[in-house]
Scaffold this motif. Sequence first.
Motif, short mmCIF file in Angstrom:
data_model
loop_
_atom_site.label_atom_id
_atom_site.label_comp_id
_atom_site.label_asym_id
_atom_site.label_seq_id
_atom_site.Cartn_x
_atom_site.Cartn_y
_atom_site.Cartn_z
N LEU A 236 5.56 10.54 1.03
CA LEU A 236 5.01 9.43 0.26
C LEU A 236 4.19 8.46 1.10
CD1 LEU A 236 6.64 6.46 0.50
CD2 LEU A 236 8.43 7.77 -0.61
N THR A 237 4.32 8.51 2.44
CA THR A 237 3.50 7.66 3.30
C THR A 237 2.32 8.43 3.91
OG1 THR A 237 5.07 8.07 5.11
CG2 THR A 237 5.32 6.02 3.88
N SER B 195 0.83 -1.20 0.00
CA SER B 195 0.00 0.00 0.00
C SER B 195 0.86 1.25 0.00
CB SER B 195 -0.95 0.00 1.21
OG SER B 195 -0.26 0.27 2.42
N ILE B 196 2.04 1.16 0.61
CA ILE B 196 2.97 2.29 0.57
C ILE B 196 3.44 2.51 -0.86
CG2 ILE B 196 5.17 3.20 1.39
CD1 ILE B 196 4.84 1.50 3.88
N ASP B 197 3.71 1.41 -1.57
CA ASP B 197 4.12 1.53 -2.96
C ASP B 197 3.04 2.21 -3.80
OD1 ASP B 197 6.53 0.32 -2.40
OD2 ASP B 197 5.85 -1.68 -2.96
N THR B 198 1.78 1.90 -3.47
CA THR B 198 0.67 2.54 -4.18
C THR B 198 0.65 4.04 -3.91
OG1 THR B 198 -0.66 0.53 -4.05
CG2 THR B 198 -1.83 2.58 -4.48
N MET B 199 0.86 4.40 -2.63
CA MET B 199 0.92 5.83 -2.29
C MET B 199 2.11 6.49 -2.97
SD MET B 199 -0.16 6.07 1.76
CE MET B 199 0.74 4.64 2.37
N ALA B 200 3.22 5.75 -3.05
CA ALA B 200 4.43 6.31 -3.67
C ALA B 200 4.20 6.62 -5.14
CB ALA B 200 5.59 5.34 -3.51
N ALA B 201 3.35 5.83 -5.79
CA ALA B 201 3.07 6.08 -7.20
C ALA B 201 2.38 7.42 -7.39
CB ALA B 201 2.20 4.96 -7.76
N ALA C 93 8.88 12.17 -4.59
CA ALA C 93 9.25 11.74 -3.24
C ALA C 93 9.81 10.32 -3.28
CB ALA C 93 8.05 11.82 -2.31
N ALA C 94 9.15 9.44 -4.04
CA ALA C 94 9.62 8.06 -4.14
C ALA C 94 11.01 8.00 -4.77
CB ALA C 94 8.63 7.24 -4.97
N GLN C 95 11.26 8.83 -5.77
CA GLN C 95 12.57 8.85 -6.41
C GLN C 95 13.65 9.34 -5.44
OE1 GLN C 95 12.81 11.33 -9.91
NE2 GLN C 95 14.84 10.57 -10.49
N ILE C 96 13.31 10.31 -4.61
CA ILE C 96 14.27 10.83 -3.63
C ILE C 96 14.62 9.75 -2.61
CG2 ILE C 96 14.54 12.45 -1.70
CD1 ILE C 96 12.93 14.46 -3.40
N ASP D 90 8.99 18.68 -7.21
CA ASP D 90 7.87 18.63 -6.27
C ASP D 90 7.93 19.92 -5.45
OD1 ASP D 90 6.18 18.19 -4.03
OD2 ASP D 90 6.40 16.03 -4.22
N VAL D 91 7.19 20.93 -5.89
CA VAL D 91 7.29 22.26 -5.29
C VAL D 91 6.94 22.24 -3.81
CG1 VAL D 91 6.39 24.60 -5.36
CG2 VAL D 91 6.87 23.41 -7.50
N ALA D 92 5.91 21.48 -3.45
CA ALA D 92 5.49 21.44 -2.05
C ALA D 92 6.59 20.86 -1.16
CB ALA D 92 4.21 20.62 -1.90
N LEU D 93 7.18 19.77 -1.59
CA LEU D 93 8.24 19.13 -0.81
C LEU D 93 9.49 20.01 -0.78
CD1 LEU D 93 9.23 16.73 0.81
CD2 LEU D 93 9.77 15.55 -1.34
N ALA D 94 9.83 20.61 -1.91
CA ALA D 94 10.99 21.50 -1.97
C ALA D 94 10.81 22.68 -1.01
CB ALA D 94 11.19 22.00 -3.39
N SER D 95 9.60 23.22 -0.94
CA SER D 95 9.34 24.35 -0.05
C SER D 95 9.50 23.94 1.41
CB SER D 95 7.94 24.90 -0.28
OG SER D 95 7.85 25.47 -1.58
#
Length: 293
Positions: free
Chosen positions: A107-108, A27-33, A38-41, A62-67
């Motif tokens: 991602l989780t 299910s985490i992999d599904t969220m990561a998709a 985030a998954a690539q990082i 990913d602007v939100a994560l970068a911010s």
Amino acid sequence: MTVVPLPSWADPASTAPVFDIEHVLASIDTMAAQRPVAAQIVSVANSDDTSARALSRILASDVALASRVMKLANSAYFGMRGRVTSLQFAVTVVGFTTVRTMATVALTNLDDESRLPENFWDVTTSLALAASTLAPKFGERPQDSLCLGLLAQMGAALLHHNDPDGYEEILAEQPTFRGRRAAEMRRYGINSLRLTAVALEQWGFPASLTTPLKEIDDYRAMDGALLRAAFEVAARLTTEDYEEVPISRITCGKLVEDDLVPVMDQVRADADELRRAMLGESNEPDGSDDWVV
């Protein structure tokens, strides 16, 4: 790996869920998709040939994560208030492990409070700051210990995601963290910290972040002492009518009660800012949305 909860062994009519770790991790992999950057990082940040420049370029997608990374780099914790204006510099300031930790949070779905146990981030920021502040006394790096505290409750969130009603019952019946872990074992056959360790190991996080999660309840094990101390600080700050456990007992004599006074003051001072950085919240301009790669 399917874990059958203990109650069903004693009572065939038990309605407790059969808990499938592989299903939860899938299910985490599904969220990561849904959060590919985030998954690539998470995947590349631990690679020996990844540079701050390369990681910042991925992060910029990913602007939100970068911010959030920018906000954290400019927080009081790193002492760089307003001086970090490029994403590459921010990555250097907070470190690869911290960027990877923040990507794991994204991602989780740990940044979606509507899907989390009550007071999740109050506890998590207390854990992270307490572990970071106490880290030198245990010969650990503060930034790595910050990440340990930020990720420790991921397993609790996953259990809550997959069994919200059942997990709410555990929270209502067990006011202490140790009591909750025992209740998790009875219901799921695994406790939340062990589940966090399983997930982090699957993603290639280092043993320095997974071993303490496994040794948390062995008071003789120094490997879990720092995290036990962090949980004790978090409990004292967030649990009503909490019955304190002597800190020397749970840290193999490494700490005494006087050691906790400045730590608790530090947590109180910085917890709200850390929470806002991790969740991307802001109540005043700080330049975190005005940056270059």
